[in-house]
Design a protein around this motif. Structure first.
Motif, PDB file in Angstrom:
ATOM      1  N   UNK A  11       0.823  -1.205   0.000  1.00 39.35           N
ATOM      2  CA  UNK A  11       0.000   0.000   0.000  1.00 39.35           C
ATOM      3  C   UNK A  11       0.859   1.257   0.000  1.00 39.35           C
ATOM      4  N   UNK A  12       0.530   2.225  -0.857  1.00 41.81           N
ATOM      5  CA  UNK A  12       1.293   3.454  -0.960  1.00 41.81           C
ATOM      6  C   UNK A  12       0.972   4.369   0.226  1.00 41.81           C
ATOM      7  N   UNK A  13       1.968   5.148   0.681  1.00 35.93           N
ATOM      8  CA  UNK A  13       1.667   6.121   1.730  1.00 35.93           C
ATOM      9  C   UNK A  13       0.737   7.193   1.184  1.00 35.93           C
ATOM     10  N   UNK A  14       0.022   7.846   2.071  1.00 35.40           N
ATOM     11  CA  UNK A  14      -0.926   8.878   1.651  1.00 35.40           C
ATOM     12  C   UNK A  14      -0.183  10.022   0.979  1.00 35.40           C
ATOM     13  N   UNK A  15      -0.644  10.387  -0.209  1.00 36.50           N
ATOM     14  CA  UNK A  15      -0.043  11.486  -0.937  1.00 36.50           C
ATOM     15  C   UNK A  15      -0.777  12.777  -0.580  1.00 36.50           C
ATOM     16  N   UNK A  16      -0.133  13.924  -0.808  1.00 38.31           N
ATOM     17  CA  UNK A  16      -0.851  15.185  -0.591  1.00 38.31           C
ATOM     18  C   UNK A  16      -2.079  15.267  -1.487  1.00 38.31           C
ATOM     19  N   UNK A  17      -3.063  16.023  -1.057  1.00 37.30           N
ATOM     20  CA  UNK A  17      -4.229  16.259  -1.897  1.00 37.30           C
ATOM     21  C   UNK A  17      -3.756  16.852  -3.223  1.00 37.30           C
ATOM     22  N   UNK A  18      -4.208  16.285  -4.318  1.00 37.09           N
ATOM     23  CA  UNK A  18      -3.708  16.692  -5.627  1.00 37.09           C
ATOM     24  C   UNK A  18      -2.908  15.593  -6.288  1.00 37.09           C
ATOM     25  N   UNK A  19      -2.455  14.613  -5.480  1.00 40.00           N
ATOM     26  CA  UNK A  19      -1.869  13.407  -6.030  1.00 40.00           C
ATOM     27  C   UNK A  19      -0.409  13.452  -6.407  1.00 40.00           C
ATOM     28  N   UNK A  20       0.285  14.559  -6.184  1.00 41.45           N
ATOM     29  CA  UNK A  20       1.700  14.637  -6.544  1.00 41.45           C
ATOM     30  C   UNK A  20       2.551  14.171  -5.355  1.00 41.45           C
ATOM     31  N   UNK A  21       3.449  13.217  -5.614  1.00 37.80           N
ATOM     32  CA  UNK A  21       4.352  12.724  -4.577  1.00 37.80           C
ATOM     33  C   UNK A  21       5.593  13.617  -4.553  1.00 37.80           C
ATOM     34  N   UNK A  25       4.570  23.844  -9.545  1.00 39.87           N
ATOM     35  CA  UNK A  25       3.996  23.073  -8.439  1.00 39.87           C
ATOM     36  C   UNK A  25       3.371  24.059  -7.462  1.00 39.87           C
ATOM     37  N   UNK A  26       2.077  23.862  -7.240  1.00 42.87           N
ATOM     38  CA  UNK A  26       1.315  24.763  -6.386  1.00 42.87           C
ATOM     39  C   UNK A  26       0.750  23.956  -5.224  1.00 42.87           C
ATOM     40  N   UNK A  27       0.862  24.484  -4.003  1.00 46.11           N
ATOM     41  CA  UNK A  27       0.373  23.702  -2.874  1.00 46.11           C
ATOM     42  C   UNK A  27       0.245  24.524  -1.614  1.00 46.11           C
ATOM     43  N   UNK A  63       3.877  28.480  -4.639  1.00 45.69           N
ATOM     44  CA  UNK A  63       3.992  28.018  -6.023  1.00 45.69           C
ATOM     45  C   UNK A  63       5.464  28.079  -6.401  1.00 45.69           C
ATOM     46  N   UNK A  64       5.955  27.029  -7.067  1.00 44.99           N
ATOM     47  CA  UNK A  64       7.375  26.940  -7.434  1.00 44.99           C
ATOM     48  C   UNK A  64       7.472  26.469  -8.875  1.00 44.99           C
ATOM     49  N   UNK A  65       8.280  27.151  -9.653  1.00 43.79           N
ATOM     50  CA  UNK A  65       8.506  26.760 -11.043  1.00 43.79           C
ATOM     51  C   UNK A  65       9.924  26.219 -11.198  1.00 43.79           C
TER      52      UNK A  65
END
Length: 563
Positions: A355-365, A486-488, A520-522
């Motif tokens: 089982x994968x660990x819980x990812x942040x909301x938005x699905x990006x690891x 990447x925005x979070x 937000x980071x580019x």
């Protein structure tokens, strides 16, 4: 599929299942003891090492006390097998991952996990030292983290005498570079260097001429949380006699510092965090093997209770009180899209039946992204930069210039302006923990912190650092990606505990009352940061905003302190 041949020779009585990895000393395979069905790890020594009579003789001497050593923080040694065709070490198989892999995936572990890790290493070293065995070349690849968060040390005495610095150059004590033998003191130095890497995400010294850095560079303890700096100063002392006298003594100092800073139950929380980190690392691909070092002392290349007789002190950890922050929406994507070029691919989570660990909301690891950022920045350790902080409550700072690495730390040459006595732009240089400001035709220096220019420079060093960006990604509870941006958002309470950066976010918390930090980071196509934007507080009203940019990434020369 099982296999039975490793370079033409195998230890009799074992069936090999699969290869586990390898390093400078040789290859390791998972095998089953045919009579008992017990799984073991077998290290088949490199041919040159097995043919080195001096090494083999020395290891035979160490093998007997190692076989008698039983400690939960040491991988059990079962046998040393020799034949005309080769030599191998049979040892306990640990279901876990190496600390090297954890650090490659995660970066810094946080102070509690780092303390727990160092405590486990010191317990293992103390047990070995009591049996007259020193490790000699301790490094993250020699530390395994099991499913319960226990640190276990392996590969004792597998570096030939006189070559220890080559096996672990970023962790090798100054005297090893001078050809001195490995000792208890060199093991404690290496353990502290590993502790430093757990705290900061990088070894204390990196770059070219590692030998000189270990011998002469200032100990970079300023990057470490304040309550833990004395431990780093003790363990990384240049002179062996100034380090703790034993692993048990160092362990006592560690416990005192940990209880004083984080409460009497510090280790339980740290061990829990290590368990999480190991589980996350196990789901990611094995990191690339480090390139063999050709460094030498003359032509270096780089970048409680006594264990063993009674019960160990049971460490536990209390939660650290943190400031709560309050937060607003995002809307930063449009600020960073300007001048878009190629975007890096989105890192994806490794496939696994576990089982994968819980990812942040938005699905990006964030873990593989952070690993790529660290690798990209390490390959080009310098850039031109700009940094600005605006908002309420006396925080405004404005700076631009270049930065490079010196002794493993970022150093800056810049113009700098802030508030109050730092309102006028000045030419400034920031090296180690001192700021140099050009006043007329003379440079005046002062320690960072306080008010005026030193306070503004400290803000630039923290807020404008790549570490700030990876800390935001690592702490994110929401993370999305579009066009290389990447925005979070991340809980401000968690950021307030980040090593080195916590006080900055605590101040922003007090000023704005935010609970979430949005960002937000580019990145460019090589995963190097190009622009970033960070906000604490509401979009309109009482807030603090950081924004910055990087360009001209490359091997910038180190900035030197002006005379």
């Amino acid at each position: 599929m099982a296999f039975n041949v490793v370079d033409g020779w195998t230890v009799p009585g074992f069936t090999h299942e699969r290869e586990l990895g390898g390093g400078a000393a040789g290859r390791v395979v998972l095998a089953v003891d045919d009579p008992t069905g017990t799984k073991v790890a077998i290290k088949y020594l490199d041919g040159a090492l097995a043919a080195d009579e001096a090494f083999v003789t020395r290891f035979r001497t160490a093998a007997r006390p190692l076989s008698q050593l039983e400690d939960p923080n040491v991988v059990d040694f079962y046998d040393f097998v020799e034949s005309a065709d080769g030599a191998a070490i049979v040892m306990q198989w640990v279901e876990g991952v190496s600390l090297r892999r954890v650090l490659a995936v995660q970066g810094s572990s946080g102070p509690l996990a780092a303390l727990s890790m160092l405590g486990g290493i010191l317990l293992g070293l103390a047990a070995a030292h009591q049996h007259g065995v020193v490790h000699g070349a301790l490094r993250p690849a020699n530390v395994l983290v099991d499913a319960e968060g226990n640190a276990q040390v392996t590969d004792f005495a597998t570096a030939p005498a006189g070559t220890e610095a080559r096996f672990g150059p970023q962790y090798a004590a100054p005297e090893l570079w001078d050809g001195e033998p490995a000792t208890v003191a060199t093991d404690l130095y290496a353990a502290t260097a590993i502790f430093y890497e757990c705290l900061t995400g990088r070894p204390p010294y990196a770059g070219r001429n590692l030998a000189r850095l270990h011998r002469e560079a200032p100990i970079p303890a300023d990057e470490v949380p304040g309550p833990l700096r004395e431990l780093v100063h003790q363990g990384l002392a240049k002179e062996p006699e100034k380090r703790p006298k034993s692993a048990a003594d160092f362990l006592g100092a560690l416990e005192d510092a940990a209880v004083s800073a984080y409460g009497p139950s510090w280790e339980a929380q740290g061990r829990g965090r290590l368990t999480e980190l190991a589980a996350q690392a196990a789901l990611q691909p094995e990191p690339p093997k480090p390139k063999p070092s050709r460094a030498s002392g003359r032509n270096p290349v780089v970048a409680g209770q006594q264990p063993g007789g009674g019960s160990r002190t049971r460490w536990i950890v209390a939660a650290v009180a943190v400031l709560l922050l309050a937060g607003g929406g995002a809307g930063a994507m449009t600020l960073l899209k300007k001048d878009d070029k190629k975007s890096p691919p989105i890192p994806t989570t490794a496939q696994s039946s576990t089982p994968q660990p819980a990812l942040p909301e938005g699905g990006v690891d964030p873990a593989p992204l952070i690993a790529r950022i660290d690798q990209a920045v390490a390959a080009a350790p310098g850039a031109a930069f700009s940094y600005q902080q605006t908002g309420c409550c006396g925080f405004p700072v404005n700076s631009r210039g270049t930065f490079g690495l010196q002794g493993g730390q970022a150093s800056f040459s810049m113009t700098l302006a802030g508030t109050g006595t730092a309102r006028k732009p000045v030419r400034a240089v920031l090296v180690q923990n001192r700021l140099y400001v050009l006043v007329g035709k003379k440079w005046k220096s002062s320690a960072l912190g306080g008010r005026g220019y030193p306070a503004a420079a400290d803000q630039v060093r923290q807020g404008g650092s790549v570490t700030n960006l990876t800390t935001l990604l690592r702490s994110a509870t929401k993370l999305t990606e579009s066009g290389g941006i990447y925005e979070g958002e991340a809980p401000a309470a968690k950021l307030a505990q980040a090593p080195g950066l916590g006080p900055m976010y605590a101040r922003m918390a007090q000023a704005t009352g935010a609970q979430q930090i949005v960002f937000a980071i580019k990145f460019d196509a090589g995963h190097r940061p190009v622009k970033f934007w960070v906000r604490a507080g509401a979009e309109k009203g009482r807030n603090q905003i950081q924004r910055g940019s990087y360009s001209q990434w490359g091997a910038k020369p180190a900035v030197k302190a002006p005379h």
